[in-house]
Design a protein around this motif. Structure first.
Motif, PDB file in Angstrom:
ATOM      1  N   LYS A 274       0.844  -1.192   0.000  1.00  0.00           N
ATOM      2  CA  LYS A 274       0.000   0.000   0.000  1.00  0.00           C
ATOM      3  C   LYS A 274       0.880   1.242   0.000  1.00  0.00           C
ATOM      4  O   LYS A 274       1.654   1.481   0.930  1.00  0.00           O
ATOM      5  CB  LYS A 274      -0.922   0.012   1.230  1.00  0.00           C
ATOM      6  CG  LYS A 274      -1.813   1.242   1.304  1.00  0.00           C
ATOM      7  CD  LYS A 274      -2.789   1.322   0.150  1.00  0.00           C
ATOM      8  CE  LYS A 274      -3.521   2.648   0.076  1.00  0.00           C
ATOM      9  NZ  LYS A 274      -4.371   2.770  -1.124  1.00  0.00           N
TER      10      LYS A 274
ATOM     11  N   GLU B 260      -9.149   0.632   2.819  1.00  0.00           N
ATOM     12  CA  GLU B 260      -8.153   1.120   1.857  1.00  0.00           C
ATOM     13  C   GLU B 260      -7.921  -0.003   0.856  1.00  0.00           C
ATOM     14  O   GLU B 260      -7.839  -1.175   1.242  1.00  0.00           O
ATOM     15  CB  GLU B 260      -6.810   1.423   2.549  1.00  0.00           C
ATOM     16  CG  GLU B 260      -6.858   2.518   3.582  1.00  0.00           C
ATOM     17  CD  GLU B 260      -6.735   3.900   2.965  1.00  0.00           C
ATOM     18  OE1 GLU B 260      -6.646   3.987   1.720  1.00  0.00           O
ATOM     19  OE2 GLU B 260      -6.753   4.857   3.725  1.00  0.00           O
TER      20      GLU B 260
ATOM     21  N   SER C 183      -6.433  -1.228   7.938  1.00  0.00           N
ATOM     22  CA  SER C 183      -7.426  -0.616   7.046  1.00  0.00           C
ATOM     23  C   SER C 183      -7.525  -1.371   5.727  1.00  0.00           C
ATOM     24  O   SER C 183      -8.616  -1.532   5.174  1.00  0.00           O
ATOM     25  CB  SER C 183      -7.050   0.842   6.738  1.00  0.00           C
ATOM     26  OG  SER C 183      -7.003   1.577   7.922  1.00  0.00           O
ATOM     27  N   VAL C 184      -6.391  -1.843   5.223  1.00  0.00           N
ATOM     28  CA  VAL C 184      -6.391  -2.607   3.966  1.00  0.00           C
ATOM     29  C   VAL C 184      -7.131  -3.935   4.174  1.00  0.00           C
ATOM     30  O   VAL C 184      -7.937  -4.354   3.340  1.00  0.00           O
ATOM     31  CB  VAL C 184      -4.941  -2.849   3.475  1.00  0.00           C
ATOM     32  CG1 VAL C 184      -4.915  -3.858   2.323  1.00  0.00           C
ATOM     33  CG2 VAL C 184      -4.300  -1.533   3.026  1.00  0.00           C
TER      34      VAL C 184
ATOM     35  N   THR D 159      -2.348   1.138   8.786  1.00  0.00           N
ATOM     36  CA  THR D 159      -2.698   1.079   7.349  1.00  0.00           C
ATOM     37  C   THR D 159      -3.005  -0.350   6.952  1.00  0.00           C
ATOM     38  O   THR D 159      -3.965  -0.618   6.224  1.00  0.00           O
ATOM     39  CB  THR D 159      -1.528   1.619   6.488  1.00  0.00           C
ATOM     40  OG1 THR D 159      -1.239   2.939   6.897  1.00  0.00           O
ATOM     41  CG2 THR D 159      -1.879   1.609   5.007  1.00  0.00           C
TER      42      THR D 159
ATOM     43  N   PHE E  71       0.840   5.557  -0.756  1.00  0.00           N
ATOM     44  CA  PHE E  71       0.008   6.747  -0.914  1.00  0.00           C
ATOM     45  C   PHE E  71       0.789   7.752  -1.762  1.00  0.00           C
ATOM     46  O   PHE E  71       1.905   8.134  -1.384  1.00  0.00           O
ATOM     47  CB  PHE E  71      -0.312   7.369   0.451  1.00  0.00           C
ATOM     48  CG  PHE E  71      -1.120   6.460   1.335  1.00  0.00           C
ATOM     49  CD1 PHE E  71      -2.502   6.380   1.198  1.00  0.00           C
ATOM     50  CD2 PHE E  71      -0.502   5.672   2.304  1.00  0.00           C
ATOM     51  CE1 PHE E  71      -3.249   5.537   2.011  1.00  0.00           C
ATOM     52  CE2 PHE E  71      -1.234   4.828   3.117  1.00  0.00           C
ATOM     53  CZ  PHE E  71      -2.612   4.756   2.974  1.00  0.00           C
TER      54      PHE E  71
END
Ligand code: SF4
Length: 327
Positions: free
Chosen positions: A15, A68, A62-63, A59, A17
């Motif tokens: 992931k 995400e 969240s994935v 993160t 950003f």
């Protein structure tokens, strides 16, 4: 699915950003939050995920929950790719995966009553009458150690520990199989941390939930988890059964994290390794092993080459110290 079967599987999850810049707001760089994570979480276990702030663990949570989208890689839950489903299938999948947030002060809407907050998941899900939702909310409040009269009150009328109980009731009302506990006690007073941890453990014993328990300290993770993954700059650097990890940590980063935990019997540190400096920027990752600028055992090869993952006595470890121990 039986206890111990693989419920969640991450396959080389990345992931990033994008960072935009210039007049045309083009992508000029990226934050590399998660850098190729593969792991499996088994039905009914608590899987601990530990690392310093900024290591990518939130993160990753969240994935996993589908909040995400991964830049690449796959998240497979109960045999389904979380990012390949849509419509009713997606809603059903997401209902099985819930989250308990870190901050019970921030995560509860101050304008909603406890009944509205806890019952929201069932309202979104649909198919329940008001009285059914009311009955279920009261049942959940009782499960988490609150009273029926608390249903009419607002979040500001509760202590931090009680608010976290409300957050837990909100997550569990839809009958999830898997719950991400994102540092659920780190914002609480030490005196109430144990109560919340014990509540989560009791609920797991009774209802068989599978937890991903995210934390920045090893103490709580040790108490909660069956297995632990240690994360550094978006990578798993060590993954082992909890006992093995604490008795025989292999990665220099894990040893450094453990050095901060005093030995209960002697009052002395278990390890003498010292972790110096801050976590490097996830925008400009160090060459070679990302931990090399802070590692007390750094060798020449560590500055040039990313270590491969080895399996040593059942522990997954990514470090050049074990290059001779390839599985
Ligand atoms: Fe330290 Fe080298 Fe192992 Fe990285 S690969 S943790 S720098 S010894």
């Amino acid at each position: 699915m039986a206890k111990g079967d693989v419920l969640l599987s991450l396959k080389d999850v990345v992931k990033q950003f994008p960072i935009k810049g210039g007049v045309f707001l083009r992508t000029v760089d990226s934050v590399k939050a998660v850098n190729g994570v593969s792991l499996e979480v088994r039905e009914g276990e608590t899987f601990g995920l530990v690392g310093e702030s900024g290591c990518g663990k939130t993160t990753l949570g969240s994935v996993i929950l589908g909040l995400e989208k991964p830049t690449s890689g796959q998240v497979i839950f109960d045999g389904q790719d979380v990012n390949a489903v849509s419509g009713a299938q997606k809603r059903k999948l997401h209902q099985q995966m819930q989250i308990v947030f870190q901050d019970p002060f921030e995560s509860l809407n101050p304008r909603m009553t406890v009944e509205e907050i806890v019952g929201e998941g069932l309202r979104i899900q649909g198919g329940y009458t008001r009285s059914e939702i009311h009955a279920r909310v009261l049942e959940m409040l009782e499960r988490v150690g609150l009273n029926p009269e608390h249903a009419r009150r607002y979040p500001h009328e509760f202590s931090g520990g009680q608010r976290q109980r409300i957050g837990i009731a909100r997550a569990l009302i839809v009958n999830p199989r898997f719950v991400v506990c994102d540092e659920p006690v780190s914002a609480l007073d030490v005196s109430v941390q144990a109560q919340i941890i014990n509540l989560l453990r009791d609920l797991q014993k009774k209802y068989g939930y599978t937890y991903l328990f995210v934390a920045h300290g090893l103490n709580v993770v040790r108490y909660m988890s069956d297995r632990v993954a240690v994360m550094y700059l978006g990578r798993i650097v060590e993954l082992a059964d909890t006992d093995s990890l604490f008795k025989n940590p292999l990665h220099p980063y894990t040893r450094a994290l453990l050095s901060a935990i005093p030995d209960i019997d002697s009052g002395e540190d278990v390890f003498s390794a010292v972790l110096s400096g801050d976590v490097p920027s996830p925008v400009h990752l160090p060459s070679g092993c990302p931990f090399h600028p802070r590692c007390s055992q750094c060798m020449d090869i560590c500055r040039k080459q990313m270590p491969e993952e080895h399996i040593v006595d059942g522990t997954r470890v990514r470090c050049h110290l074990y290059d001779g121990d390839k599985a």
